[in-house]
Design an enzyme around this catalytic site. Structure first.
Site, PDB file in Angstrom:
ATOM      1  N   LYS A 108       0.869  -1.074  -0.011  1.00  2.17           N
ATOM      2  CA  LYS A 108      -0.077  -0.092   0.119  1.00  2.17           C
ATOM      3  C   LYS A 108       1.039   1.380   0.167  1.00  2.17           C
ATOM      4  O   LYS A 108       0.469   2.227  -0.603  1.00  2.17           O
ATOM      5  CB  LYS A 108      -0.755  -0.042   1.183  1.00  2.17           C
ATOM      6  CG  LYS A 108      -1.923  -1.192   1.021  1.00  2.17           C
ATOM      7  CD  LYS A 108      -3.133  -0.780   2.124  1.00  2.17           C
ATOM      8  CE  LYS A 108      -4.185  -1.898   2.248  1.00  2.17           C
ATOM      9  NZ  LYS A 108      -5.155  -1.773   3.210  1.00  2.17           N
ATOM     10  N   GLY A 116      -3.677   1.027  19.276  1.00  3.34           N
ATOM     11  CA  GLY A 116      -2.807   0.643  17.977  1.00  3.34           C
ATOM     12  C   GLY A 116      -2.055   1.871  17.693  1.00  3.34           C
ATOM     13  O   GLY A 116      -2.729   3.032  17.688  1.00  3.34           O
TER      14      GLY A 116
END
Length: 287
Positions: A72, A132
């Site tokens: 990506k 996260g």
């Protein structure tokens, strides 16, 4: 999907691995519903071959591509244009054909936003806990900043990594809205209820018995929990949210809507919510 013939357009997915993907189900179902002469297939691309894959796709007149892990960010060097949101996030998951190559977009975050909206979850003005500080969490932090979330408490095991993400997002969004914290300091959060977004890989199949935080007291502060994981469809994080009175959702609708937005970009169409619901039903049966 019509009978494949000389007019059939091709879209696909590049990544490594791609064998597990549900994306063909999304796009081929949409093509059938909309009576488009289009077929979507996965392409396994080996490490070091991303640039050749993108150039080859353009030479083969491929209409558009999705990009999955681990490419990506890598794929951005092979594009002729990049959308502003994707540029800020530093990740592209959708390539749209233009005159001299492909333009890159990130439909993951608009997909998450539409998924939240479909569940009547409002982001604007919210106070959010984000678990996260990896690539997914970083993208969520950018989305939250762009949607005028009041503040995001970014909890991560490495507070240095959380601080790096917070500093970058705050700088690029022009406002201080991301607050980094060490994961173990969750008891220092303000005494109120939050929307919590779970953006770690903890709880992902097959390690389904774990959550990044196990303390019941933490979950008593959550009115709504959204886990980006969709396999399993009932994560330990979701169970803990529900056990403490909150509403909990998995990430399958995010997968749905990121695909729908890509399909809309490739074909210049708008997919209705009733059509989206039909595709989601097919996804639920397969996921």
């Amino acid at each position: 999907m019509k009978m494949i013939d000389g007019h059939t357009r091709t879209c696909g997915l590049i990544g490594n691995p791609v064998e597990h993907t549900l994306s063909p189900l999304i796009h081929n179902t949409l093509a059938k519903q909309l009576n488009h002469n289009l077929v979507y297939v996965p392409f396994h691309v080996e490490e070091g071959q991303v640039h050749q894959a993108v150039d080859g796709a353009f030479a083969l007149n491929i209409l558009g591509l999705n990009v999955t892990v681990p490419y990506k960010s890598q794929v951005m060097d092979s594009l002729v244009q990049i959308d502003d949101l994707a540029q800020k996030i530093g990740a592209v998951n959708t390539l749209v054909r233009c005159e001299k190559g492909y333009k890159g977009y990130n439909t993951d975050m608009p997909g998450l936003y539409r998924a939240l909206a479909s569940e009547k979850i409002k982001l604007e003005g919210q106070e959010v806990i984000l678990l996260g500080a990896g690539g997914a969490a970083r993208a969520v932090a950018f989305m939250c900043a762009s949607k005028n979330v009041k503040r995001v408490y970014l909890l991560n095991r490495s507070v240095e990594k959380a601080k790096a993400v917070a500093d970058e997002v705050n700088a690029k969004s022009g406002r201080e809205c991301i607050y980094p914290m060490a994961l173990e300091n969750y008891n220092e959060l303000p005494d109120q209820k939050f929307l919590a977004i779970q953006a770690t890989s903890v709880g992902l199949h097959p390690n389904v018995e774990h959550a990044v935080i196990e303390d019941q007291a933490f979950y008593q502060r959550i009115h709504t929990g959204y886990d980006l994981i969709y396999k399993p469809r009932d994560t330990r994080f979701m169970q803990l949210v529900r056990e403490n009175g909150g509403c909990a959702f998995h990430g399958l609708k995010m997968l749905l809507y990121q695909g729908i937005i890509a399909y809309e970009l490739w074909n210049d169409v708008s997919v209705s919510e009733s059509m989206a619901a039909q595709v989601y039903k097919a996804l639920e049966e397969r996921a």
